[in-house]
Design an enzyme around this catalytic site. Structure first.
Site, PDB file in Angstrom:
ATOM      1  N   ASN A  72       1.769 -27.308 -11.143  1.00 23.56           N
ATOM      2  CA  ASN A  72       2.023 -28.422 -12.048  1.00 23.56           C
ATOM      3  C   ASN A  72       3.561 -28.750 -11.827  1.00 23.56           C
ATOM      4  O   ASN A  72       4.073 -29.892 -11.767  1.00 23.56           O
ATOM      5  CB  ASN A  72       1.674 -28.490 -13.313  1.00 23.56           C
ATOM      6  N   ASN A 172       0.165 -31.372  -5.298  1.00 25.79           N
ATOM      7  CA  ASN A 172      -0.596 -30.574  -6.273  1.00 25.79           C
ATOM      8  C   ASN A 172      -1.307 -31.228  -7.216  1.00 25.79           C
ATOM      9  O   ASN A 172      -0.858 -32.170  -7.979  1.00 25.79           O
ATOM     10  CB  ASN A 172       0.224 -29.480  -7.148  1.00 25.79           C
ATOM     11  N   GLU A 173      -2.649 -31.026  -7.274  1.00 31.01           N
ATOM     12  CA  GLU A 173      -3.738 -31.478  -8.301  1.00 31.01           C
ATOM     13  C   GLU A 173      -3.351 -32.829  -8.569  1.00 31.01           C
ATOM     14  O   GLU A 173      -3.290 -33.361  -9.677  1.00 31.01           O
ATOM     15  CB  GLU A 173      -3.639 -30.637  -9.388  1.00 31.01           C
ATOM     16  N   TYR A 244     -10.753 -22.315 -12.409  1.00 21.64           N
ATOM     17  CA  TYR A 244     -10.548 -21.222 -13.377  1.00 21.64           C
ATOM     18  C   TYR A 244     -11.683 -21.167 -14.295  1.00 21.64           C
ATOM     19  O   TYR A 244     -12.329 -22.115 -14.561  1.00 21.64           O
ATOM     20  CB  TYR A 244      -9.133 -21.710 -14.121  1.00 21.64           C
ATOM     21  N   GLU A 292      -6.147 -22.071  -5.825  1.00 20.53           N
ATOM     22  CA  GLU A 292      -5.835 -21.594  -7.401  1.00 20.53           C
ATOM     23  C   GLU A 292      -7.452 -21.239  -7.687  1.00 20.53           C
ATOM     24  O   GLU A 292      -8.020 -22.084  -7.800  1.00 20.53           O
ATOM     25  CB  GLU A 292      -5.392 -22.751  -8.096  1.00 20.53           C
ATOM     26  N   GLN A 353      -2.400 -16.532 -11.228  1.00 21.77           N
ATOM     27  CA  GLN A 353      -1.135 -16.275 -10.529  1.00 21.77           C
ATOM     28  C   GLN A 353      -0.746 -14.841 -10.284  1.00 21.77           C
ATOM     29  O   GLN A 353      -1.920 -14.232 -10.445  1.00 21.77           O
ATOM     30  CB  GLN A 353       0.046 -17.131 -11.199  1.00 21.77           C
TER      31      GLN A 353
HETATM   32  O1  AHR Z   1      -1.899 -22.060 -12.504  1.00 22.52           O
HETATM   33  C1  AHR Z   1      -1.803 -22.953 -13.926  1.00 22.52           C
HETATM   34  C2  AHR Z   1      -1.886 -24.339 -13.371  1.00 22.52           C
HETATM   35  O2  AHR Z   1      -3.016 -24.617 -13.146  1.00 22.52           O
HETATM   36  C3  AHR Z   1      -1.075 -25.194 -12.334  1.00 22.52           C
HETATM   37  O3  AHR Z   1       0.137 -25.215 -12.403  1.00 22.52           O
HETATM   38  C4  AHR Z   1      -1.830 -26.141 -12.142  1.00 22.52           C
HETATM   39  O4  AHR Z   1      -1.858 -26.686 -10.508  1.00 22.52           O
HETATM   40  C5  AHR Z   1      -3.409 -25.890 -12.440  1.00 22.52           C
HETATM   41  O5  AHR Z   1      -3.780 -27.060 -13.267  1.00 22.52           O
END
Ligand code: AHR
Length: 502
Positions: A72, A172-173, A244, A292, A353
């Site tokens: 982000n 990104n996203e 995630y 990710e 990360q």
């Molecule tokens: O990894 C944390 C966040 O998760 C990243 O900044 C974003 O790309 C995702 O939503």
């Protein structure tokens, strides 16, 4: 009593495992960069201020690539803030994580860090609040040898050799409403195509990643990928996936089956990419950069951590610093099984990360760095996975989950290389029962020696901490019996295991 059967045969291959599958992600977020990889004044800091203790753990973890600088964060980032004399660099508001960005670390420093850590740098450009021109500028700065405005700036900044970054993420996203510059699939496809075409004109050897969906739960999932790929198909090499996982309440049965969701996510994106391939009668195949993925107690960010006050802009705050349990490590190991199972189409991936934020490596300022439980399945998989992913015949009892229906209790994947070595990764998702797994290895040849290592504990919620960094470690599993083209292993309840066959 749970009994499962696997047949491992090196003749049935999925594909070569690209080493980029064991990549990671460093974002300017919380203490990932500052107090994470970089802490001048730390007893182990090198001449550039990089923590040598962290670097050593990154190497031990077997990280091959590192995506940078976001996330982000990148959608509000001005890359040129992070070059030149550090004392001249501006302090900026980072709107994504409501922090102050000091810009002490930028592209040049991070490229040096990645080189020292033996990682390939993968760079994301800002297509949220900036555009094609800025993407070209940073590419020129990074990859052109000299003789132009930006390349000469890099040389003047003390970096005569270009960084030669091959993999670039186009934003990104961009499907996520939280993203600065979030937009529609059509609008993103247009800017991604223009940026990709222009970047390729500058450097034809690039490998480009178009943004896919932020998760398989996004309302635009599927349609987003189709629209983006229809416009960018000839210009990009990858479409990204992000996912995630966290337990919903105490529904650990579903949580332990997170890899089923990852499998389906990958299969759907592959189907969508191949649909576009068919529409275009293209000979080219688009692969997935799963750039990710991790276990993240994401709901805690909104409820406990998020700061929005205009008067509060901390530098390197403690953000997303979760303590990972044995169960989290089992889930993470099973996500790696899913990625390897799709090695033919997932040819790059980044655990998100690396340090402190959603991370396998934690640091104390001025103090030690230590390994979370999740460090171990990643490092063992990166270290022990062989060249080729195998198709596995797996018979396992199933159990019912609230989100994914019936799922196998035991999941596994095998890898093999020409030298004759075979490695099997397996999980037992049962919270209560051990599982006996019988493996037919007659196709592999004579098995002289098998080593088994497992992650498990009587307390599935046990975790490591700064004061108890070795509370949870992988343990030798001495249950293996070999003979007559078969081997049998017992997987403890809620466990992840790696078996190496020589
Ligand atoms: O990894 C944390 C966040 O998760 C990243 O900044 C974003 O790309 C995702 O939503």
């Amino acid at each position: 009593m749970i009994r499962a059967h696997l047949t491992v045969d090196p003749h049935f291959t999925v594909g070569t495992i690209n080493r980029r599958l064991f990549g990671s992600f460093v974002e300017h977020l919380g203490r990932c960069v500052y107090e994470g990889i970089y802490e001048p004044g730390h007893p182990t800091a090198d001449e550039q201020g990089f923590r040598a203790d962290v670097m050593e753990l990154v190497r031990e973890m077997g990280v091959t690539t590192v995506r940078y600088p976001g996330g982000n964060f990148v959608s509000g980032y001005r890359w040129e803030d992070g070059i030149g004399p550090v004392e001249d660099r501006p302090r900026r508001l980072d709107l994504a994580w409501h922090s102050i960005e000091t810009n002490e670390i930028g592209l040049d420093e991070f490229a040096s860090w990645a080189k020292k850590a033996d990682c390939e740098l993968m760079y994301a450009v800002n297509l949220g609040t900036r555009g094609v021109l800025e993407a070209l500028d940073v590419l020129e700065y990074a990859n052109v040898r000299s003789g132009t405005q930006w390349s000469d700036r890099r040389v003047a900044n003390g970096h005569p050799d270009p960084h030669r970054i091959r993999m670039w993420c186009l934003g990104n996203e961009m499907d996520g409403p939280w993203q600065l510059g979030h937009t529609t699939a059509e609008a993103y496809a247009e800017i991604a195509a223009t940026a990709a075409g222009a970047m390729r004109q500058l450097d034809p050897d690039l490998e480009l990643v178009a943004c896919g969906s932020s998760s398989a739960q996004m309302p635009t999932f599927g349609e987003w990928e189709r629209v983006v790929l229809e416009r960018t198909y000839d210009l990009v090499d990858f479409i990204s996936c992000h996912a995630y996982y966290e337990p919903r309440g105490d529904d650990y049965e579903t949580y332990l089956a997170s890899a089923v969701n990852m499998d389906r996510f990958i299969d759907t994106v592959v189907a969508t990419a191949d649909h576009v391939k068919a529409l275009r009668s293209s000979a080219k195949t688009i692969n997935i950069s799963f750039d990710e993925w991790n276990v993240w107690y994401q709901s805690r960010y909104d409820t406990e951590e998020k700061v929005t006050s205009i008067d509060t802009w901390p530098v390197a705050p403690h953000l997303l610093e979760h303590s990972y349990t044995v169960m989290d490590a089992v889930v993470l190991g099973s996500l790696l099984i899913s990625l390897i199972r799709h090695a033919d189409r997932v040819t790059a991936a980044s655990i998100a990360q690396l340090v402190n934020a959603i991370a396998p490596i934690m640091t104390e300022p001025g103090g030690p760095a230590w390994k979370q439980t999740t460090f171990y399945p990643f490092s063992l998989t990166s270290r022990l996975a062989r060249e080729t992913a195998l198709e596995l015949k797996l018979d396992s009892p199933t159990y019912d989950t609230e989100l994914y229906g019936q799922v196998p209790v035991v999941d596994a994947v095998a890898t093999h290389d020409e030298g004759g070595g075979t490695t099997i990764f397996a999980v037992n998702r049962s919270l209560t029962d051990e599982a006996t797994v019988e493996i037919d290895v007659s196709g592999v040849g004579d098995v002289a020696r098998v080593t088994a290592t497992s992650m498990f504990d009587d307390d599935v919620h046990a975790a490591n901490s700064a004061s108890q960094p070795d509370r949870v470690r992988p343990r030798e599993n001495d249950s293996v019996i070999v003979g007559d083209g078969r081997l049998t292993v017992t997987l403890p309840a809620c466990s992840w295991t790696v078996l190496t066959l020589d």
